[in-house]
Scaffold this motif. Structure first.
Motif, PDB file in Angstrom:
ATOM      1  N   LYS A   1      -9.002 -15.858  -9.746  1.00  0.00           N
ATOM      2  CA  LYS A   1      -9.682 -15.165 -10.829  1.00  0.00           C
ATOM      3  C   LYS A   1      -8.802 -14.025 -11.343  1.00  0.00           C
ATOM      4  N   PRO A   2      -9.025 -13.590 -12.560  1.00  0.00           N
ATOM      5  CA  PRO A   2      -8.227 -12.454 -13.076  1.00  0.00           C
ATOM      6  C   PRO A   2      -8.307 -11.230 -12.170  1.00  0.00           C
ATOM      7  N   GLU A   3      -9.441 -11.022 -11.519  1.00  0.00           N
ATOM      8  CA  GLU A   3      -9.588  -9.873 -10.635  1.00  0.00           C
ATOM      9  C   GLU A   3      -8.792  -9.990  -9.337  1.00  0.00           C
ATOM     10  N   ASP A   4      -8.179 -11.158  -9.118  1.00  0.00           N
ATOM     11  CA  ASP A   4      -7.286 -11.320  -7.971  1.00  0.00           C
ATOM     12  C   ASP A   4      -5.877 -10.815  -8.281  1.00  0.00           C
ATOM     13  N   THR A   5      -5.638 -10.428  -9.528  1.00  0.00           N
ATOM     14  CA  THR A   5      -4.331  -9.910  -9.907  1.00  0.00           C
ATOM     15  C   THR A   5      -4.019  -8.656  -9.110  1.00  0.00           C
ATOM     16  N   ALA A   6      -2.879  -8.663  -8.418  1.00  0.00           N
ATOM     17  CA  ALA A   6      -2.522  -7.554  -7.537  1.00  0.00           C
ATOM     18  C   ALA A   6      -1.138  -7.816  -6.940  1.00  0.00           C
ATOM     19  N   VAL A   7      -0.605  -6.789  -6.298  1.00  0.00           N
ATOM     20  CA  VAL A   7       0.542  -6.982  -5.416  1.00  0.00           C
ATOM     21  C   VAL A   7      -0.014  -7.298  -4.042  1.00  0.00           C
ATOM     22  N   TYR A   8       0.446  -8.393  -3.468  1.00  0.00           N
ATOM     23  CA  TYR A   8      -0.032  -8.844  -2.161  1.00  0.00           C
ATOM     24  C   TYR A   8       1.010  -8.511  -1.104  1.00  0.00           C
ATOM     25  N   TYR A   9       0.526  -7.914  -0.013  1.00  0.00           N
ATOM     26  CA  TYR A   9       1.392  -7.480   1.075  1.00  0.00           C
ATOM     27  C   TYR A   9       1.009  -8.176   2.368  1.00  0.00           C
ATOM     28  N   CYS A  10       2.020  -8.543   3.122  1.00  0.00           N
ATOM     29  CA  CYS A  10       1.840  -8.994   4.490  1.00  0.00           C
ATOM     30  C   CYS A  10       2.050  -7.765   5.377  1.00  0.00           C
ATOM     31  N   ALA A  11       1.279  -7.661   6.459  1.00  0.00           N
ATOM     32  CA  ALA A  11       1.392  -6.475   7.290  1.00  0.00           C
ATOM     33  C   ALA A  11       0.901  -6.742   8.697  1.00  0.00           C
ATOM     34  N   THR A  12       1.471  -6.024   9.645  1.00  0.00           N
ATOM     35  CA  THR A  12       0.922  -6.019  11.001  1.00  0.00           C
ATOM     36  C   THR A  12      -0.145  -4.930  11.058  1.00  0.00           C
ATOM     37  N   VAL A  13      -1.163  -5.163  11.844  1.00  0.00           N
ATOM     38  CA  VAL A  13      -2.320  -4.265  11.828  1.00  0.00           C
ATOM     39  C   VAL A  13      -2.824  -4.078  13.248  1.00  0.00           C
ATOM     40  N   ALA A  14      -3.530  -3.003  13.485  1.00  0.00           N
ATOM     41  CA  ALA A  14      -4.082  -2.732  14.811  1.00  0.00           C
ATOM     42  C   ALA A  14      -5.087  -3.815  15.194  1.00  0.00           C
ATOM     43  N   TRP A  15      -5.189  -4.080  16.490  1.00  0.00           N
ATOM     44  CA  TRP A  15      -6.106  -5.106  16.988  1.00  0.00           C
ATOM     45  C   TRP A  15      -7.539  -4.865  16.496  1.00  0.00           C
ATOM     46  N   GLY A  16      -8.149  -5.889  15.959  1.00  0.00           N
ATOM     47  CA  GLY A  16      -9.549  -5.826  15.577  1.00  0.00           C
ATOM     48  C   GLY A  16      -9.834  -5.211  14.221  1.00  0.00           C
ATOM     49  N   TYR A  17      -8.791  -4.917  13.469  1.00  0.00           N
ATOM     50  CA  TYR A  17      -8.982  -4.284  12.168  1.00  0.00           C
ATOM     51  C   TYR A  17      -8.341  -5.105  11.052  1.00  0.00           C
ATOM     52  N   CYS A  18      -8.827  -4.892   9.843  1.00  0.00           N
ATOM     53  CA  CYS A  18      -8.194  -5.455   8.657  1.00  0.00           C
ATOM     54  C   CYS A  18      -8.301  -4.400   7.550  1.00  0.00           C
ATOM     55  N   GLU A  19      -7.880  -3.200   7.889  1.00  0.00           N
ATOM     56  CA  GLU A  19      -7.966  -2.069   6.975  1.00  0.00           C
ATOM     57  C   GLU A  19      -6.577  -1.496   6.741  1.00  0.00           C
ATOM     58  N   PRO A  20      -6.286  -1.093   5.505  1.00  0.00           N
ATOM     59  CA  PRO A  20      -4.953  -0.529   5.220  1.00  0.00           C
ATOM     60  C   PRO A  20      -4.600   0.658   6.106  1.00  0.00           C
ATOM     61  N   SER A  21      -5.608   1.458   6.476  1.00  0.00           N
ATOM     62  CA  SER A  21      -5.336   2.633   7.305  1.00  0.00           C
ATOM     63  C   SER A  21      -4.901   2.266   8.717  1.00  0.00           C
ATOM     64  N   LYS A  22      -5.097   1.015   9.098  1.00  0.00           N
ATOM     65  CA  LYS A  22      -4.750   0.563  10.446  1.00  0.00           C
ATOM     66  C   LYS A  22      -3.477  -0.288  10.456  1.00  0.00           C
ATOM     67  N   VAL A  23      -2.807  -0.364   9.325  1.00  0.00           N
ATOM     68  CA  VAL A  23      -1.570  -1.141   9.231  1.00  0.00           C
ATOM     69  C   VAL A  23      -0.434  -0.400   9.934  1.00  0.00           C
ATOM     70  N   ASN A  24       0.386  -1.174  10.637  1.00  0.00           N
ATOM     71  CA  ASN A  24       1.552  -0.609  11.323  1.00  0.00           C
ATOM     72  C   ASN A  24       2.823  -0.768  10.483  1.00  0.00           C
ATOM     73  N   ILE A  25       3.046  -1.986  10.005  1.00  0.00           N
ATOM     74  CA  ILE A  25       4.268  -2.268   9.252  1.00  0.00           C
ATOM     75  C   ILE A  25       3.901  -3.082   8.016  1.00  0.00           C
ATOM     76  N   TRP A  26       4.394  -2.673   6.860  1.00  0.00           N
ATOM     77  CA  TRP A  26       4.161  -3.360   5.593  1.00  0.00           C
ATOM     78  C   TRP A  26       5.380  -4.190   5.185  1.00  0.00           C
ATOM     79  N   GLY A  27       5.102  -5.325   4.526  1.00  0.00           N
ATOM     80  CA  GLY A  27       6.161  -6.038   3.833  1.00  0.00           C
ATOM     81  C   GLY A  27       6.398  -5.372   2.491  1.00  0.00           C
ATOM     82  N   GLN A  28       7.296  -5.954   1.693  1.00  0.00           N
ATOM     83  CA  GLN A  28       7.651  -5.325   0.422  1.00  0.00           C
ATOM     84  C   GLN A  28       6.699  -5.701  -0.702  1.00  0.00           C
ATOM     85  N   GLY A  29       5.920  -6.745  -0.509  1.00  0.00           N
ATOM     86  CA  GLY A  29       4.926  -7.146  -1.495  1.00  0.00           C
ATOM     87  C   GLY A  29       5.422  -8.220  -2.450  1.00  0.00           C
TER      88      GLY A  29
END
Length: 122
Positions: free
Chosen positions: A87-115
Motif C-alpha cells: 500500500k502507499p502507506e508502506d512507503t518507507a526506508v526499511y532497515y534490518c536490525a538486531t534487537v534485544a530478546w523479546g522485543y521488536c521496538e526501535p529503542s531496543k535495537v542493537n545494530i542497524w543496517g543502512q536501510g
C-alpha cells in the motif's frame, strides 16, 4: 565486526510485491533476535517484523499482519521480508536490525543496517 546489508528495495505499484534481503556477517542468524523496521517520511521508526526464540511466532503489527512475512535462511545467514499487497502507506526506508530478546521496538535495537528505500505509488 557485525554488518547488516539490506537489498531488494525499489518502486512498486499498489498491490504489488517486493522481497527484501538482509545479508548478515559477524554473527549467525540461527538463534539471534533480528528483525525489520521502517521509517516513513516525517515519522519515527517502527517495528515491522521480528524473529526471536522468545516469540512463539514472528511478531507483526496489525498494519502489516497477513501481508508481510519474515523468514531466514541459516545456510546463507540471510533474513528476508516478503511484502505482498503493498500500500502507499508502506512507503518507507526499511532497515534490518538486531534487537534485544523479546522485543521488536526501535529503542531496543542493537545494530542497524543502512536501510533500503521502498516506494509504493501509482
Amino acid at each position: 565486526q557485525v554488518q547488516l546489508v539490506e537489498s531488494g528495495g525499489g518502486s512498486v505499484r499498489p498491490g504489488g510485491s517486493l522481497r527484501l534481503s538482509c545479508a548478515v556477517s559477524g554473527f549467525t542468524v540461527d538463534y539471534a533476535p533480528i528483525g525489520w523496521f521502517r521509517q516513513a517520511p516525517g515519522k519515527g521508526r517502527e517495528g515491522v517484523s521480528c524473529l526471536s526464540d522468545t516469540f512463539d511466532t514472528p511478531y507483526y503489527p496489525d498494519s502489516v499482519k497477513g501481508r508481510f512475512t519474515i523468514s531466514k535462511d541459516n545456510s546463507k545467514n540471510t533474513v528476508y521480508l516478503q511484502m505482498n499487497s503493498l500500500k502507499p502507506e508502506d512507503t518507507a526506508v526499511y532497515y534490518c536490525a538486531t534487537v534485544a530478546w523479546g522485543y521488536c521496538e526501535p529503542s531496543k535495537v542493537n545494530i542497524w543496517g543502512q536501510g533500503t528505500q521502498v516506494t509504493v505509488s501509482s
